[in-house]
Design an enzyme around this catalytic site. Sequence first.
Site, PDB file in Angstrom:
ATOM      1  N   GLY A  37       7.491   0.653  -3.417  1.00  0.00           N
ATOM      2  CA  GLY A  37       7.958   1.897  -4.009  1.00  0.00           C
ATOM      3  C   GLY A  37       7.756   3.038  -3.050  1.00  0.00           C
ATOM      4  O   GLY A  37       7.251   2.867  -1.937  1.00  0.00           O
ATOM      5  N   GLY A  38       8.151   4.211  -3.475  1.00  0.00           N
ATOM      6  CA  GLY A  38       8.039   5.377  -2.621  1.00  0.00           C
ATOM      7  C   GLY A  38       6.610   5.722  -2.302  1.00  0.00           C
ATOM      8  O   GLY A  38       6.328   6.346  -1.288  1.00  0.00           O
ATOM      9  N   VAL A  42       3.258  -3.126  -5.221  1.00  0.00           N
ATOM     10  CA  VAL A  42       2.651  -3.924  -6.270  1.00  0.00           C
ATOM     11  C   VAL A  42       2.524  -5.339  -5.741  1.00  0.00           C
ATOM     12  O   VAL A  42       3.483  -5.903  -5.203  1.00  0.00           O
ATOM     13  CB  VAL A  42       3.476  -3.898  -7.564  1.00  0.00           C
ATOM     14  CG1 VAL A  42       2.784  -4.751  -8.635  1.00  0.00           C
ATOM     15  CG2 VAL A  42       3.668  -2.479  -8.058  1.00  0.00           C
ATOM     16  N   LYS A  57      -1.620  -2.748  -8.322  1.00  0.00           N
ATOM     17  CA  LYS A  57      -0.806  -1.610  -7.924  1.00  0.00           C
ATOM     18  C   LYS A  57      -1.602  -0.807  -6.923  1.00  0.00           C
ATOM     19  O   LYS A  57      -2.696  -0.334  -7.207  1.00  0.00           O
ATOM     20  CB  LYS A  57      -0.448  -0.741  -9.130  1.00  0.00           C
ATOM     21  CG  LYS A  57       0.402   0.459  -8.745  1.00  0.00           C
ATOM     22  CD  LYS A  57       0.861   1.239  -9.948  1.00  0.00           C
ATOM     23  CE  LYS A  57       1.729   2.410  -9.505  1.00  0.00           C
ATOM     24  NZ  LYS A  57       2.242   3.169 -10.678  1.00  0.00           N
ATOM     25  N   ASP A 151       6.876   9.965 -17.632  1.00  0.00           N
ATOM     26  CA  ASP A 151       7.823   9.374 -16.676  1.00  0.00           C
ATOM     27  C   ASP A 151       8.437   8.096 -17.243  1.00  0.00           C
ATOM     28  O   ASP A 151       8.584   7.094 -16.538  1.00  0.00           O
ATOM     29  CB  ASP A 151       7.135   9.094 -15.343  1.00  0.00           C
ATOM     30  CG  ASP A 151       8.149   8.887 -14.198  1.00  0.00           C
ATOM     31  OD1 ASP A 151       9.285   9.387 -14.324  1.00  0.00           O
ATOM     32  OD2 ASP A 151       7.796   8.233 -13.210  1.00  0.00           O
TER      33      ASP A 151
END
Length: 967
Positions: A37-38, A42, A57, A151
């Site tokens: 991810g940015g 994970v 994570k 989110d």
Amino acid sequence: MERSDLTPTLPSEEGEHAPERGAEIGRFLVLGGLGMGGMGMVLAAYDPHLDRKVALKMLRGEVWRSATTGREMLIREAQAMARLTHPNVVAVHDVGFSGADAYVAMELVEGSTLREWLAAEERRFGEILDVLAGAGAGLAAAHAAGIVHQDFKPDNVLVGRDGRPRVSDFGLAGSTVRGAGTKGYMAPEQEAGCPVDARADQYAFCVTFWEALAGELPPPEPAPPRTTRAKRAPRWVYRVLARGLARDPERRWPSMDALLAALRRRKRLGASGAIAAGAVVAVGLVAFAVGRERARAATCDGAEARLAGVWDATRREAVRQAFAAAPVPYRDAAWQAASARIDGYAGRWAAMVRETCRATRVEGRQSDTLMDLRMACLERRRAVLGDLTALWARGTSAETVERAVDAAGGLPPLAECADARALTERAPLPADPAARAKIATVRARLDGVEAMGLAGRRQEARKEAAAARVDAEAIGWAQLRAEAAYADGEILVRLSDSNAEVPLLDAVRFAGESRDDRLAARALIELVNSVAANQQKAERAALAAEIAEGAVRRAGGDPWLRGSLLRARGEVLLTATRYADARAAILAAHTYLAAVPGANDRETLQTLSQLARVAQEEGDAAGSRRLYQQQVDAMIPILGPEHPRVATALSNLALSTYQAGDLEAAAGFYRRALAIKEKVLGPDAKSTAFTLNDLGMLETVRGNLAEASALLERALAIRERGLGPTHALVAMTLDNLAALRRKQGRAGEAMALLERALAITVQVYGEKHASVAFPLASLGLLAHVQGDAAGALAYNRRALELREQTLGRDHPLTLESALAVAGTLAELHRCDEARPLIERAVARLDRGLGPEDARRAEALIAEAECELAGGRAAPAAERLERAVTLLETAGAEPAIRGSARWLLARALSTLGRRDEAVAAALKAEQELGGDADGAREVVAVREWLARRRPVRTPPGQFDRPADRPAK
């Protein structure tokens, strides 16, 4: 920061990649990467402790190391998710740090994101509704726990292969960053940076649901689309979602539950001919939900049953009978107080067990891992309680019953089992089952050691602790080594053994390795106590206290730890004679300890004793007496009027009362203490000898010499018989008996007793120990009253040198020796040598001791001697008048008052104040004549008075003093 070989390589901008398979992150073994991810990645990993796969994570290294928001997001996500236990929320198992890296270990969901699930194939409306309703239920559970996701979107919903959706990625929960979230899914108020609540999640949910049905985000003015990607999506669902998409939060659904209820209701109404059946189903769902809640709650019942054999009716009765058979008169009071404390502890234990269970199983506020850690902590508390009550049930001795109330109050604190941070940060158990079994065996042994120590069986505890430590060292796990070393050191401290320092330092080191800040703090506090009280090394103790301060802060500033450290620091400051600082620290300790563990706990009451000692050293005898009286008054309702600790408190009260000048009341307190000890401990007990010794000294001062002789001879016989003829306490009583013989005019016997006391003290402690100064000072006083100024000076100088070397220049005992030397030098008119000592003493008195202290009178008398030697009678008389007043206020011995008054008479005579001089001399004659210490001086007083008796003179002549020559 250097990186360990075990630290995984994190993604970088040049080339992001996951750690290799088999790499270790904390206790987890990496199995592979699940996604990038940015802000991080994970990973799939294996937890060998609990034998399960997990998802780790982690943040991208640059984000973690350089952006505080990354750290905050990771911790916030772990905290938020750990508070939830719900089938539609990804479960968090752990949060940890590995070198410079950090991770959250969570449930591994084998499946895909909601976005991927929707794209995989064309979905029916019913499928989408079921999945989104499940995700909505997860959001509703978060809202019930006070968490706003902030989110929610298709990428943050995981759909397992079993079809069950789980909400994940709570990284923005609780965020206050303006505009934090994902554009297109954020509610208008969230995008504008305004405070948000659960209605913002409702908006994001409706956006996600709309997108799932229509294949696109909703328009600014939501209206049912003409085409959808979901088969047979009814138009009513868009109307339900449109309300949740209102720009004004007040116009949305009242809650996620209300929105979900509307979705379910419309679905039922849309079913052909199923209204009645739907009603039945609704009732069934409600009944199911209520039943499930009750079932979950029921799993947390029965905590009291786990106390069977530990503190149930059978064990309680067995202990009561054991107390009833104890050979002490205060057994009933001890049983009542101890059992009440055990009842309270057991009740709090059961309540915490229920709360720990409900937090996970019913309320979803904490993870399974945290529940397991808390339960393990509580189980060890139960074990110590069970070991203690088992020891009691097998039979009690006088010593056991004496310590029972303190034992019940000293059980390990339950609050530690609610400290989530401390529990999760400690090093986990080894993965090897065999190692775990060995650790459990040693820990059970250590629990038994703690119970033995509480019960007063310290020698047994010492042997068990040493054996347990050997086993712990063989296993090698740092946490166990720390626990075993602490148990060993703590017992040695209780036994006043200076060897406690080594295991306590080991405990600090191993606790640091295992990240157990609380245990490190406790070990350091015990080290402070040992170095200050048992070794009398204030500087080293102060250094340990500074280190302990940091450990207490790292442990979260627990009130009990904070109070215990402040009490230990107060002891250090007392040893260092920094009385104002000591008082401030002890007062703060009393505040903390009065709150936890309570105003009637032994540690809290000991702060009163410490404050009384501060007052004593500052010359505030009245304040000291008041504090000791407060301690006695607090103890009696708890322990009963015949408890040995009450006798000890009465002895302390007697000493402060004596120092306040009330000798008769002091004797009364000593006699109360003696009566308790003779009845409870026996007339020949070692503890009884302490009170016999103190009362004998007081009666010596009061002039009841025959009674004093009987008391001191009895104390000496008990100590010689029980401790041997060369014990340090025997030397103490010999010193006191010598003072009595001196008062009886038996100087030869007094000298022989003091020489024996000196020989014993040197044999026990060595020539350079501070204790040697006591018989030396007594020998100096004996030489002084015999008129041997040179001998007195030699003895007092040796005592002064020893005390300066061992106790320091500012110690009260050093001050006493300095004044004794100064006084003798002044008598010898060696004032150039005396003045520096006098000035040093006065400066110390002004800096730390009260103005009414008798030691100030000694300084004034020495100054007056030098003033008279220099022909300055007026300032000498002024100082002597002040000194006499101070001595009278302090209740000083008659010979001491008489000696000062005799010097005053001579100063007044020199000034021509004849009548005042004669009055002072007459009073001095009375005081000196009633005390053998004044035998030499009373002769001089009487000769002086004889020369000043009125004489008959012829008419016309005037009387004149005999020492004034005729002109």
